[in-house]
Design a protein around this motif. Structure first.
Motif, PDB file in Angstrom:
ATOM      1  N   ASN A   1       0.827  -1.209   0.000  1.00  0.00           N
ATOM      2  CA  ASN A   1       0.000   0.000   0.000  1.00  0.00           C
ATOM      3  C   ASN A   1       0.864   1.262   0.000  1.00  0.00           C
ATOM      4  OD1 ASN A   1      -2.555  -1.070  -0.083  1.00  0.00           O
ATOM      5  ND2 ASN A   1      -2.644  -1.380   2.149  1.00  0.00           N
ATOM      6  N   LEU A   2       2.107   1.065   0.343  1.00  0.00           N
ATOM      7  CA  LEU A   2       3.019   2.208   0.404  1.00  0.00           C
ATOM      8  C   LEU A   2       3.557   2.590  -0.975  1.00  0.00           C
ATOM      9  CD1 LEU A   2       4.968   1.317   3.673  1.00  0.00           C
ATOM     10  CD2 LEU A   2       3.481   3.302   3.309  1.00  0.00           C
ATOM     11  N   VAL A   3       3.258   1.755  -1.943  1.00  0.00           N
ATOM     12  CA  VAL A   3       3.715   2.041  -3.311  1.00  0.00           C
ATOM     13  C   VAL A   3       2.508   2.397  -4.171  1.00  0.00           C
ATOM     14  CG1 VAL A   3       4.851   1.109  -5.352  1.00  0.00           C
ATOM     15  CG2 VAL A   3       5.641   0.445  -3.060  1.00  0.00           C
ATOM     16  N   GLN A   4       2.447   3.626  -4.611  1.00  0.00           N
ATOM     17  CA  GLN A   4       1.305   4.043  -5.427  1.00  0.00           C
ATOM     18  C   GLN A   4       1.749   4.432  -6.840  1.00  0.00           C
ATOM     19  OE1 GLN A   4      -1.803   3.627  -4.938  1.00  0.00           O
ATOM     20  NE2 GLN A   4      -1.585   2.866  -2.829  1.00  0.00           N
ATOM     21  N   ILE A   5       1.629   3.469  -7.712  1.00  0.00           N
ATOM     22  CA  ILE A   5       1.998   3.695  -9.111  1.00  0.00           C
ATOM     23  C   ILE A   5       0.904   4.513  -9.793  1.00  0.00           C
ATOM     24  CG2 ILE A   5       2.232   2.465 -11.300  1.00  0.00           C
ATOM     25  CD1 ILE A   5       3.648   0.269  -9.464  1.00  0.00           C
ATOM     26  N   SER A   6       1.286   5.373 -10.694  1.00  0.00           N
ATOM     27  CA  SER A   6       0.299   6.254 -11.334  1.00  0.00           C
ATOM     28  C   SER A   6       0.860   6.815 -12.635  1.00  0.00           C
ATOM     29  CB  SER A   6      -0.035   7.414 -10.391  1.00  0.00           C
ATOM     30  OG  SER A   6       1.088   8.259 -10.247  1.00  0.00           O
ATOM     31  N   GLY A   7       0.192   7.829 -13.152  1.00  0.00           N
ATOM     32  CA  GLY A   7       0.762   8.582 -14.270  1.00  0.00           C
ATOM     33  C   GLY A   7       1.712   9.625 -13.710  1.00  0.00           C
ATOM     34  N   TRP A   8       2.025  10.635 -14.506  1.00  0.00           N
ATOM     35  CA  TRP A   8       3.017  11.636 -14.100  1.00  0.00           C
ATOM     36  C   TRP A   8       2.423  13.011 -13.834  1.00  0.00           C
ATOM     37  CZ3 TRP A   8       7.617   9.826 -12.848  1.00  0.00           C
ATOM     38  CH2 TRP A   8       8.136   8.697 -13.504  1.00  0.00           C
ATOM     39  N   ASP A   9       1.141  13.150 -14.079  1.00  0.00           N
ATOM     40  CA  ASP A   9       0.568  14.496 -14.003  1.00  0.00           C
ATOM     41  C   ASP A   9       0.157  14.879 -12.593  1.00  0.00           C
ATOM     42  OD1 ASP A   9       0.936  14.788 -16.677  1.00  0.00           O
ATOM     43  OD2 ASP A   9      -1.107  14.162 -17.203  1.00  0.00           O
ATOM     44  N   MET A  10      -0.168  16.138 -12.460  1.00  0.00           N
ATOM     45  CA  MET A  10      -0.577  16.662 -11.166  1.00  0.00           C
ATOM     46  C   MET A  10      -1.779  15.904 -10.623  1.00  0.00           C
ATOM     47  SD  MET A  10      -1.379  20.571 -10.070  1.00  0.00           S
ATOM     48  CE  MET A  10      -2.199  20.986  -8.542  1.00  0.00           C
ATOM     49  N   LYS A  11      -2.746  15.650 -11.470  1.00  0.00           N
ATOM     50  CA  LYS A  11      -3.931  14.949 -10.981  1.00  0.00           C
ATOM     51  C   LYS A  11      -3.585  13.514 -10.578  1.00  0.00           C
ATOM     52  CE  LYS A  11      -5.956  12.909 -15.185  1.00  0.00           C
ATOM     53  NZ  LYS A  11      -4.656  12.267 -15.363  1.00  0.00           N
ATOM     54  N   ASP A  12      -2.639  12.908 -11.272  1.00  0.00           N
ATOM     55  CA  ASP A  12      -2.172  11.581 -10.884  1.00  0.00           C
ATOM     56  C   ASP A  12      -1.542  11.632  -9.500  1.00  0.00           C
ATOM     57  OD1 ASP A  12      -2.827  10.393 -13.411  1.00  0.00           O
ATOM     58  OD2 ASP A  12      -1.043  11.342 -14.244  1.00  0.00           O
TER      59      ASP A  12
END
Lengths: 343, 343
Positions: free
Chosen positions: A220-231
């Motif tokens: 849960n400590l790893v939150q993969i996402s995109g690169w944008d501000m909203k991400d």
DNA sequence: CTGAAAGCGCTAACAA
DNA sequence: TTGTTAGCGCTTTCAG
């Protein structure tokens, strides 16, 4: 009699030959800096002015098979990192007499390939790019055409090209260790997109540091996402909601940093009292935010300069045998006020 | 037998004509979407694949006198405002089948003219630019060539071209009045460069508001500068040092805002208790800064979209008589937490 | 639907 | 130093 009207065709080398009574080749030589008798130089110069002549680059390219332009392709025209590099490279190449065609692919591999195609069609003499990591057909074509290629920020495995990277793994490994030494045991990470080299390597540094420190890891400590501000905003919210005991967070990109800051502010969480924060880049903002944010600083100037140098070098030594080099530039960590101790 | 080697020449339309046994013109028609017998379509498509054919845009441009590319020229590739607009325009034009050549001129009129020249040589079919305000020879040439031209952010007096502006004067006039109504009597302004349209108009709004409010004006309250962060830093320091009684400040640009924030923080001046702050743009940062900064928001999306629309329209109706239009888009003010009352 | 041929504007031999 | 000439790869009449 040589007047021109609105919308009339551009005058050509032929027109100015006619106007001066000289041959095309003489005019051409003049234009390309060859030696021409002084009297004729003057005549030609005058005719050029009078007729408003301007060289047609399409014709020139067609003939010479060189366009004197370099393509630059980056993922995100809105990213400070990308545009700063862009700006530096453009400066250097302009100085060297090259024009520059800048393209963005909106972090979209399909558009990446389209833009590569565009650049290929424009017969750029060289290409500098921040790739997604995908090896598109077009990239192979650049190589097949023997067009100089410089990769920035992310490598392309199996592709023989100069590559300029920073120490992503090292920097995040060391930072994670640093946080550990300050007493942090629940350290979150927002690596951005882990299919992108930088995200993957930074995550890897974090992971290996955990292993080496024998720190158990909660995914849960790893939150993969995109690169944008909203991400970044979303990822930070998840991180915060899922881990009530989190004490520190490593944010692996500019946009992500903005988003994280927004989420943290909204929840009225205090930095560094409630959570310590470290971020890659955050150019400009790190200094003016309160508390000032501790950041890993990439040598952007140097990256841009090196990229320009390399492509110029390759351009100059075209045809000669060449061995691709990889440069791994050091980042440095500036510890400001966003990281605290855990007691 | 049709294999290619590293560095070998690109195959041409001629090669694929030979390979298929068809005529050049047939192949050309295929490539340009003309009608070709089904069996031949297949043969051609296959040959293209096998030979790795790619159209040579230089040759095409030379022949058609169209490049299917639009030039975009902006002052500062590092500015969020510029690159956001860039990015939006690029999106729209790409969708419409146009390529885009992006150039920056580093806020330098000389380089502006060089880049215009570059774009002219590249035979772009249209030009979208944020000009300094200088009327370069090259701009006249674009117009003479009947090349569609769209101006953004700053007009070019006497130039017959579509122009997209925002209400610079109004917004700063109203904001100054707003501050006055909150009790502020010593209002500083950092208009940036007042030789640039936006700076000039925003300053004018401030000045006229003072006149209309019968507020006496101290010229120490006006700090003209460049547009960068360091300019903002210096200007803010001057403002603060020269006016011990200043209670509010209007900052007319993104970079200036960063600089002002830095100076204010360093001096340990409190916003809005000690000084009220309002800023143009400050995209992203306004929201995450504490206190959140009250800003004048420009309709960036709309500007970019309109610019793309206009150039596309002009491209489509080339040759037809046309009347240049000026669009003045409204900004809006978001009052966050950086403006206070004076008692 | 297909083919032959002209030529866009320029450069680069080669010859003078 | 200057002039003549042959294309670069493509599109586009105009015939067939």
């Amino acid at each position: 009699m040589y007047s021109y009207f609105f919308g009339e065709n551009m005058s050509t080398i032929k027109d100015i030959a006619k106007h001066t009574g000289l041959a095309l080749s003489t005019v051409s030589k003049y234009i390309n800096g060859g030696s021409v008798r002084a009297a004729n130089r003057i005549k030609i110069a005058e005719a050029i002015k009078v007729l408003g002549y301007r060289r047609n680059e399409a014709a020139r390219s067609l003939k010479t098979k060189r366009s004197m332009t370099i393509g630059i392709l980056v993922p995100n025209l809105k990213s400070h990192f990308d545009t700063t590099i862009l700006s530096i490279i453009e400066n250097h190449l302009t100085d060297a007499g090259y024009g520059v065609i800048i393209c963005g692919y909106h972090q979209n591999p399909k558009m990446e390939s389209e833009k590569l195609n565009f650049l290929l069609q424009k017969q750029v003499d060289g290409l500098i790019m921040i790739p997604t990591g995908q090896i598109h057909q077009e990239i192979l074509e650049f190589i097949k055409d023997d067009t100089p290629l410089v990769l920035i920020d992310r490598p392309l495995p199996g592709i023989e090209a100069d590559t300029i990277l920073v120490d992503n793994f090292q920097s995040s490994y060391k930072l994670t260790t640093f946080l550990f030494e300050l007493g942090h045991r629940k350290i979150g990470i927002m690596p951005g997109n882990d299919e992108i080299f930088t995200g993957k390597m930074r995550l890897k540094g974090y992971l290996e540091a955990h292993r080496d420190l024998r720190l158990s890891l909660d995914y849960n400590l790893v939150q993969i996402s995109g690169w944008d501000m909203k991400d970044g905003y979303e990822a930070a919210n998840k991180l915060l909601n899922l881990n009530s005991d989190i004490t520190a967070c490593l944010v692996c990109g500019d946009g992500l940093g903005y988003g994280a800051l927004k989420a943290i502010q909204e929840k009225n969480i205090k930095i560094p009292e409630d959570i310590s924060l470290a971020c890659y880049d955050l150019i400009n903002v790190a200094e003016i935010f309160r508390p000032r944010i501790s950041t890993i600083v990439q040598p952007i100037e140097k990256i841009g300069q090196l990229a320009a140098e390399r492509i110029l070098h390759l351009l100059a030594s075209k045809g000669k045998p060449f061995k691709a080099a990889t440069f791994k530039l050091p980042t440095h960590f500036i510890d400001r006020d966003s990281i605290g101790k855990v007691h």
